[in-house]
Design an enzyme around this catalytic site. Structure first.
Site, PDB file in Angstrom:
ATOM      1  NE  ARG A  32      -3.392  -0.293   2.749  1.00 48.91           N
ATOM      2  CZ  ARG A  32      -4.277  -0.449   3.714  1.00 48.91           C
ATOM      3  NH1 ARG A  32      -4.341   0.414   4.553  1.00 48.91           N
ATOM      4  NH2 ARG A  32      -4.712  -1.682   3.887  1.00 48.91           N
ATOM      5  CG  HIS A  78      -6.710  -1.023  -5.658  1.00 50.71           C
ATOM      6  ND1 HIS A  78      -5.539  -1.225  -5.308  1.00 50.71           N
ATOM      7  CD2 HIS A  78      -7.261   0.050  -4.968  1.00 50.71           C
ATOM      8  CE1 HIS A  78      -5.286  -0.550  -4.436  1.00 50.71           C
ATOM      9  NE2 HIS A  78      -6.155   0.340  -4.090  1.00 50.71           N
ATOM     10  CE1 TYR A 122     -21.261  15.963 -13.825  1.00 52.70           C
ATOM     11  CE2 TYR A 122     -20.711  16.079 -12.101  1.00 52.70           C
ATOM     12  CZ  TYR A 122     -21.718  16.235 -12.717  1.00 52.70           C
ATOM     13  OH  TYR A 122     -22.910  16.202 -11.993  1.00 52.70           O
TER      14      TYR A 122
END
Length: 861
Positions: A32, A78, A122
């Site tokens: 991580r 993931h 968007y």
């Protein structure tokens, strides 16, 4: 419900907590928080780039919604929150976060003001050209290992086949368990130059690599102060690098109002929030921790950053800017901690170790790629060899196939009869009839020959390490030529505030301090030379009860020592004193030095270099004198340093620089002067906290007015016959325009004792007329006074040369500049000529010497 004894496992709680926490810690460290030293990526970034590659979102393809990419990453590779994936994707597209962004964004991806990006539904994205060329190319050529994803339904790469040291290019930051990493970004061209240097010289050191990789190159530009921290980070893996924004001082035009000075900030340190910075500056101004700021505006647009910090009229821009550097994130530190995963283990790496790890990985990737290409070439050539056998025995093979009952039989007979492999037999059976033409047959033979050459070349690459290194150099050089950009961050060779000297011209200036404590700095060329006996120019807008107290010239880079009446010395650089116009009042000195309001500065000495063979000679109001090594004042604390111990009621008044071979000339208000050597016999050197010895015996109601130093080299070469070449008297004031009968000095360059009275009269007296005496004597007469009724007194005396100029200042702030050789040469008993025409109730208070070249200067009394 009860459990049977067999299902209960006795466990030591301490061991279980230790084992479980270590497993969790390693999971965070490896999976991580820390980047891999080979491709410089954390798992989430690697999965995003690979998913976009699988989706075909290359730089020459249309943009795709970020939500589509995030969904692909979540569903296949993931299994975490979508916010984490989108945040990582956004950062790889921000040109203010990444030195070379890996993703090209379309839409609102946030700003340097810490504005959040638009929602993923968007925004759109695709891979940058650099990402495809330098990180993902050859990923299908078995260059890296693939492992199962979280549900074993897909394969994902453990590392990307990076062709450049991406970890150093874009840097990385992350907090793991018990450790953290913070790697700054660097310049692509410099990194490739360093890598090539390492290829050519494997024994190269970290320091030698710094000739190619000069230091971090932040995407937001700015400056790095000094190279020591960079050297420490590159050689040890840790270092605190000082970053500074780019700020200039400009004059801002305003409609309907006078123009004002403003500080314009165009670049900020890496990871500095512009909006938070402006808020911080406003807060400091409101708290009065920063003085001199009138307004702050953010005029940034698509063309670049522009923060306008408008200053008050009496503010000194350099001082305000230094305070901004000190108190705001315009100057910040980057704590480099070069920690990365090497073979799955966290390690702190130096610059050379980073490049070595990458180079080893690149050698392995090219070796694996070459093995893959060799295998494919051999497989293809094996098929071509079968086809060539078929072409050579075309009639027999056609007959065999035509007579075979089915395909498996034909395949078996081909293998048995012509010694073909199964793959070759299948290829012959699948060969189209058009391949039997003569042209197609030639193509097969030509391809076979080319493959034979290719196979030999690939085998040579695998056999020789130098071939692999040549390929690496060629590939990275091509990337450099295509994608490298000029350095954005400027590295200053000097540390901290010393850098200011490089930004300020070392020009001659006049510094003026008034009785009420207003100080200012002016360019010497503000005052052109004038004729003798003219009125002069106003040098300061004075209050009615104020007057000029100290007046001297120096250079902008000089250190200026301020001595107070209490015997305390303070220090400023000359350029830190606010520069002002002739008519401005100046800045209160209490804003620049930590002196009590009731304390006065009585002497000022400019110093270019603190040496041990030079002394400061100090003279008090009561007549005590001492000399102390100049080197003792090289490190003056911000709150000052004790320069001399004083008797009760005494004050420190004059301080001059001198060498042990020089001589000292001291004058008194009633026109007396004493001249004695500065040797250890006459004046032994003392420490700072001492009182000194008696300098001169004074008459009743007389007092000291000044002191100057005569250099030994000049003293030893004086011509004693100069006395016969001067006149004893001058014309009276009423006949000042009539022809003078004084005798010239045959062009002698001096030195002379310049004697100036408060009434505006002056003369040059040969130094030889002031014979050397023992210290503590009464001295000799230095001048007669024109009119005792006007209370004319000695204002000052100085040692001067013909090629110098003087600047005189009156109590009302009128300054006149004139050449020394315009003042007559007369004897000690003469009264002098008029040097400045004074208004009623005005008087000369100080004289400053302007040397012909940068050098020592004299202070006015």
């Amino acid at each position: 419900m009860t459990f049977s004894q067999e299902r209960i496992i006795p466990t030591d709680l301490g061991n279980e907590m230790s084992r479980s926490y270590l497993e969790y810690a390693m999971s965070v460290i490896v999976g991580r928080a820390l980047p891999d030293a080979r491709d410089g990526l954390k798992p989430v970034h690697r999965r995003i780039l690979y998913a976009m590659h699988e989706l075909g979102l290359t730089h020459d393809r249309p943009f795709r919604k970020c939500a589509r990419v995030v969904g692909e990453v979540l569903g296949k590779y993931h299994p975490h929150g979508d916010t984490a994936v989108y945040d990582a994707l956004v950062r790889m597209a921000q040109d203010f976060s990444m030195r070379s962004p890996l993703i090209e964004g379309h839409g609102n991806f946030g700003s340097v003001d810490n504005d959040p990006p638009a929602a993923m539904r968007y925004t759109e994205c695709r891979l940058q050209a650099l990402t495809g060329a330098a990180l993902l190319q050859d990923i299908e050529s078995e260059t890296v290992d693939f492992v199962d994803n979280f549900d074993a339904s897909q394969q994902e790469p453990t590392v990307l086949p990076a062709r450049i040291p991406q970890l150093l290019l874009n840097g990385s930051s992350g907090i793991a368990v018990g450790m953290a990493t913070n790697i700054p970004p660097h310049n692509l061209g410099e990194l490739i130059d360093g890598l090539v240097a390492l290829i050519h010289n494997p024994e190269i050191t970290d320091i030698q690599l710094m000739q190619y990789v000069h230091g971090p190159d932040f995407p937001t530009g700015g400056q790095i102060l000094g190279t020591a921290a960079i050297k420490e980070a590159f050689t040890t893996g840790r270092g605190s690098i000082t970053m500074r924004g780019v700020a200039t001082i400009e004059t801002v035009e305003q409609r309907g109002r006078p123009d004002r000075e403003a500080i314009i900030v165009t670049e900020l340190p890496y990871q500095t929030n512009k909006a938070a910075l402006i808020e911080k500056i406003a807060e400091l101004v409101n708290e009065k921790r920063i003085e001199g700021i009138a307004d702050i505006r953010d005029e940034s647009d698509r063309d670049g950053m522009r923060i306008v910090i408008e200053l008050k009229r009496d503010a000194y821009p350099r001082v305000v800017l230094n305070n901004l550097y000190k108190l705001t994130p315009i100057q910040a530190n980057f704590g480099a901690n070069m920690l990365a995963l090497v073979n799955g283990e966290p390690q702190i790496l130096t610059l050379k170790q980073f490049l070595n790890v990458f180079l080893d990985f690149r050698i392995e990737a090219i070796t694996r790629r070459t093995q893959y290409e060799l295998r494919k070439a051999e497989e293809r050539d094996h098929i071509l060899q079968g086809l060539l056998i078929a072409l050579a025995n075309l009639d027999a093979i056609i007959s065999l196939i035509r007579n075979a009952p089915d395909a498996p039989t034909a395949k078996g007979e081909l293998i048995t009869t012509h010694g073909l492999s199964e793959a070759q037999a299948d290829a012959i059976l699948q060969m189209q009839l058009r391949r039997l033409t003569a042209l197609e047959a030639d193509k097969i033979r030509s391809e076979h020959e080319e493959l034979q050459t290719l196979i030999a070349d690939l085998q040579d690459i695998l056999a020789r390490r130098e071939r692999v290194l040549e390929i690496i150099e060629t590939e990275v050089t091509q990337i450099k030529n295509t994608h490298a950009t000029p350095r954005r961050t400027v590295i200053s060779p000097s540390e901290g505030e010393l850098e200011d000297l490089d930004l300020i011209a070392n020009e001659k200036v006049v510094i003026l301090l008034t009785e009420q404590g207003y100080i200012k700095r002016m360019q010497v060329n503000t005052f052109e030379a004038q004729s003798r006996a003219t009125r002069g120019k106003a040098a300061a807008k004075m209050k009615e009860d104020d007057g000029v107290e100290h007046f001297f010239t120096c250079c902008d880079h000089n250190s200026v020592l301020f001595f107070s009446e209490r015997g305390v010395v303070y220090c400023l650089k000359a350029y830190q004193i606010p520069i002002s116009s002739r008519t401005s009042r100046g800045t209160p000195i209490v804003q620049m030095l930590p002196i009590p309001k009731e304390e006065k500065i009585t002497s000022i000495v400019p110093v270019s270099e603190f040496t041990s063979d030079e002394y400061l000679v100090m003279l008090t109001k009561g007549g005590n004198i001492k000399k102390t090594e100049l080197a003792a004042f090289s490190n003056i604390r911000a709150n000052g340093l004790i320069a001399i111990s004083l008797e009760e009621g005494d004050q420190l008044r004059w301080v001059r620089r001198a060498r042990v071979e020089d001589s000292i000339l001291i004058g008194s208000r009633q026109g007396m002067a004493i001249h004695f050597r500065c040797t250890h016999e006459q004046l032994r050197p003392l420490g700072r906290a001492t009182r000194g010895v008696k300098s001169m015996k004074l008459r009743d109601k007389d007092e000291l007015v000044g002191m100057d130093i005569l250099p030994a080299a000049i003293l030893d070469t004086l011509n004693t016959e100069v006395e016969a070449e001067v006149i004893e008297e001058i014309e009276p004031e009423e006949n000042e325009n009539e022809e003078s009968t004084e005798i010239l000095s045959n062009g002698s360059p001096g030195p002379w004792v310049l004697v100036i009275t408060t009434g505006g009269y002056g003369k040059r007296v040969p130094v030889s007329q002031f014979r050397l005496q023992n210290r503590a004597g009464q001295g000799l007469m230095a001048t007669k006074f024109k009119n005792r009724k006007t209370k004319d007194q000695l204002a000052t005396l100085h040692i001067v040369n013909n090629d110098e100029e003087i600047m005189m200042v009156t109590s009302r702030g009128i300054i006149i500049r004139q050449a020394v050789n315009a003042i007559s040469i007369q004897s000690r008993s003469a009264t002098g000529v008029r040097v400045q025409r004074l208004d009623e109730d005005d008087a000369i208070t100080g004289v400053a010497i302007i040397p012909p070249d940068t050098g020592d200067v004299a202070e006015a009394e």
